[in-house]
Write a protein that holds these residues in place. Structure first.
Motif, PDB file in Angstrom:
ATOM      1  N   CYS A  57      50.628 -34.701  -3.977  1.00  0.00           N
ATOM      2  CA  CYS A  57      50.387 -34.293  -2.588  1.00  0.00           C
ATOM      3  C   CYS A  57      48.969 -33.736  -2.495  1.00  0.00           C
ATOM      4  N   THR A 107      49.246 -29.672  -1.295  1.00  0.00           N
ATOM      5  CA  THR A 107      49.940 -28.614  -2.045  1.00  0.00           C
ATOM      6  C   THR A 107      49.993 -28.907  -3.543  1.00  0.00           C
ATOM      7  N   ASN A 123      54.219 -33.388   0.757  1.00  0.00           N
ATOM      8  CA  ASN A 123      55.164 -32.273   0.700  1.00  0.00           C
ATOM      9  C   ASN A 123      55.802 -32.096   2.074  1.00  0.00           C
ATOM     10  N   GLN A 124      57.119 -32.265   2.135  1.00  0.00           N
ATOM     11  CA  GLN A 124      57.826 -32.222   3.425  1.00  0.00           C
ATOM     12  C   GLN A 124      58.016 -30.808   3.962  1.00  0.00           C
ATOM     13  N   ASP A 125      57.826 -29.811   3.100  1.00  0.00           N
ATOM     14  CA  ASP A 125      58.015 -28.427   3.525  1.00  0.00           C
ATOM     15  C   ASP A 125      56.766 -27.943   4.260  1.00  0.00           C
ATOM     16  N   PRO A 126      56.864 -27.738   5.583  1.00  0.00           N
ATOM     17  CA  PRO A 126      55.651 -27.370   6.345  1.00  0.00           C
ATOM     18  C   PRO A 126      55.122 -25.980   5.960  1.00  0.00           C
ATOM     19  N   GLU A 127      56.002 -25.141   5.359  1.00  0.00           N
ATOM     20  CA  GLU A 127      55.583 -23.787   4.961  1.00  0.00           C
ATOM     21  C   GLU A 127      54.852 -23.785   3.614  1.00  0.00           C
ATOM     22  N   ALA A 128      55.032 -24.845   2.824  1.00  0.00           N
ATOM     23  CA  ALA A 128      54.495 -24.851   1.457  1.00  0.00           C
ATOM     24  C   ALA A 128      52.972 -24.802   1.452  1.00  0.00           C
ATOM     25  N   GLU A 137      49.873 -23.484  -4.444  1.00  0.00           N
ATOM     26  CA  GLU A 137      50.154 -22.275  -5.240  1.00  0.00           C
ATOM     27  C   GLU A 137      48.988 -21.890  -6.153  1.00  0.00           C
TER      28      GLU A 137
END
Length: 515
Positions: free
Chosen positions: A426, A429, A451-456, A459
């Motif tokens: 990705c 992210t 990455n399907q998680d919009p909050e991710a 890191e």
């Protein structure tokens, strides 16, 4: 020795070898004077890639042909029908000298090296001259020698012992002598929190299954276990496996199928360290270069004066990676290698690879155009996957095969998606996503966040740029100290851009050279 890099910033408006756009290519780059294998592993897990000593990262949402880092999972890899065809074709050729007719023009092909790099050869040549400054290397050597003295070991001693060790290893392996690896699963050092760039933890059951499979492979080797195997050794070395009809043949079964005593040809694959150049690499340099020159002229239509020795050396032999030979690492050690394919005593193809803590990374392949009918692009990729599986037997965390970049918008580069299972990185992210989940989005848009998680979030992002390490006027200092001595407003923007692209862990380990 620490990694030392010189950040060169954004390069925009370059010719693209994928879509032929005159000014479509956008990337950021740095010149790596030296680099540890761990730093390079972490960088490729953030979308960077090297060409010689130039390390670059496409600006994914701006460049004309977004280049997604792709990795294959060799432990679960199953060869497809077309892969099996290529392996059978090679076996027929070795056994009986049969040359299968058919179309091999569609052989997947990497673009020329100037296409893979952000700029053109001119840019790299210029950097090579500018960056390998004598004074710079003297300062650096001086600095590190004083560090080593404190530890009580001279760097020369260390280097020569390492060289002798790696050459002895190579002489043994190159002879095709079977060496029996001892399986010592090494435990990665405990880190702070979960590192998403590392391979995910695997379930105990999965690990047990894998161990059992590898144990069987070792008890009943389908070829010498080290990857420096001769194809077509006397059949006694390759006892035929009891193959249950419902059990599909493994990749190793297909590669190392025993050949008749009177086989027409003998194929041997040797792995030689290219940087620092080993004795075997030096001894075969001229022959290897001639294969490269013919490949560039016939396959890529280069004029005869273009593929020079210096160009070959700069792109395919020079590497910033420091050679490392830890006891729990692979027998060949970590670093940069040439995997040479010897047919009847002649080099017919060379795969340029990096062996890193978690993967084998494919850099480039060139081959003798007379052997195009053997589909050497596909064959070498399958051999590199088998090589990764083999290194994994001793070094358990080394379990991925990185194929460089996947370019969905370029038809000739989509073949990399056929080595399954594989994942794409990705671009926002830096987590790995199975390719099947990415393809529908790529059909709709060249640039995608997988990455399907919009909050991710990323890191490993740069959280504290003041802790970034700078190498300035023979001294190493944190950026927080260095910036107090700077007046140039452009300096901060460049350093922060670098920090954002390499991420916090690398920015604290690598030395950013400023002059």
């Amino acid at each position: 020795m620490a990694s030392v890099v010189e950040y060169k910033g954004l390069k925009a408006g370059y010719h693209c070898g994928y879509c032929d756009a005159e000014e479509g290519k956008v990337s950021c780059g740095m010149w790596a004077h030296s680099m540890t294998v761990q730093d390079y592993q972490d960088l490729i897990d953030r979308g960077w890639r090297r060409s010689g000593k130039y390390v670059y990262k496409p600006v994914m949402n701006q460049t004309c042909c977004p280049q997604y880092t792709i990795r294959c999972r060799p432990l679960q890899f199953q060869p497809s029908k077309s892969h099996k065809k290529v392996l059978k074709k090679m076996l027929k050729f070795l056994a009986k000298g049969e040359i299968s007719k058919g179309n091999y023009e569609d052989e997947p092909m990497e673009p020329t090296m100037e296409d893979t790099v952000a700029g053109d050869f001119g840019l790299i040549n210029k950097l090579d001259i500018q960056c390998d400054l004598k004074t710079f290397s003297d300062d650096l050597t001086e600095r590190f020698e004083s560090e080593e003295k404190k530890k009580g070991k001279s760097p020369k001693e260390e280097e020569s012992s390492e060289l002798i060790q790696s050459q002895a290893m190579e002489e043994k392996l190159g002879s095709g002598e079977p060496s029996h690896p001892v399986k010592v699963p090494s435990v990665p050092k405990p880190g702070k929190g979960a590192d998403l760039s590392k391979p995910p933890c695997r379930k105990a059951k999965e690990i047990r299954k894998e161990r059992k499979r590898l144990k069987l492979m070792q008890q009943n080797p389908a070829g010498q276990p080290e990857g420096f195997q001769a194809q077509g050794e006397s059949p006694s070395l390759f006892p035929p496996k009891a193959n249950k009809s419902n059990q599909p043949k493994s990749l190793e079964d297909l590669i190392f199928e025993s050949l008749p005593e009177n086989a027409s040809h003998k194929l041997e694959v040797r792995v030689v360290r290219s940087s620092p150049a080993s004795s075997q690499f030096k001894a075969t340099f001229q022959e290897s270069y001639q294969v490269y020159k013919r490949y560039q002229m016939v396959i890529h239509k280069d004029p005869p004066d273009k593929p020079t020795v210096s160009q070959f050396t700069r792109f395919l032999c020079s590497s910033p990676l420091e050679a490392e030979n830890p006891p729990n690492g692979p027998d060949c050690g970590y670093g940069s290698f040439h995997q040479q394919y010897w047919l009847d005593g002649r080099i017919i193809a060379v795969g340029v690879i990096d062996v890193l803590p978690y993967c084998v990374s494919s850099v480039y392949l060139y081959y003798d155009p007379d052997y195009s009918f053997l589909s050497l692009g596909v064959y070498s990729a399958l051999r590199e996957i088998a090589f990764t599986r083999q290194l994994h037997q001793k070094t358990s965390q080394l379990s991925y095969y990185y194929m460089g970049f996947y370019i969905h918008s370029c038809p000739k580069m989509k073949y990399k998606g056929q080595y399954r299972p594989s994942d794409l990185l990705c671009p926002e992210t830096y987590i790995w996503v199975p390719i099947e989940q990415c393809l529908p989005s790529l059909e709709n848009s060249k640039y995608c966040r997988f990455n399907q998680d919009p909050e991710a979030v990323d890191e490993g992002r740069s959280k504290d740029p003041d802790r970034l390490q700078v190498f300035y006027k023979k001294a190493i200092m944190p950026y927080g100290v260095y910036k107090k001595q700077q007046r140039d407003p452009g300096e901060e923007a460049a350093v922060l851009q670098y920090a954002r692209l390499v991420g916090q862990p690398c920015s604290e380990r690598m030395l950013l050279f400023r002059n």
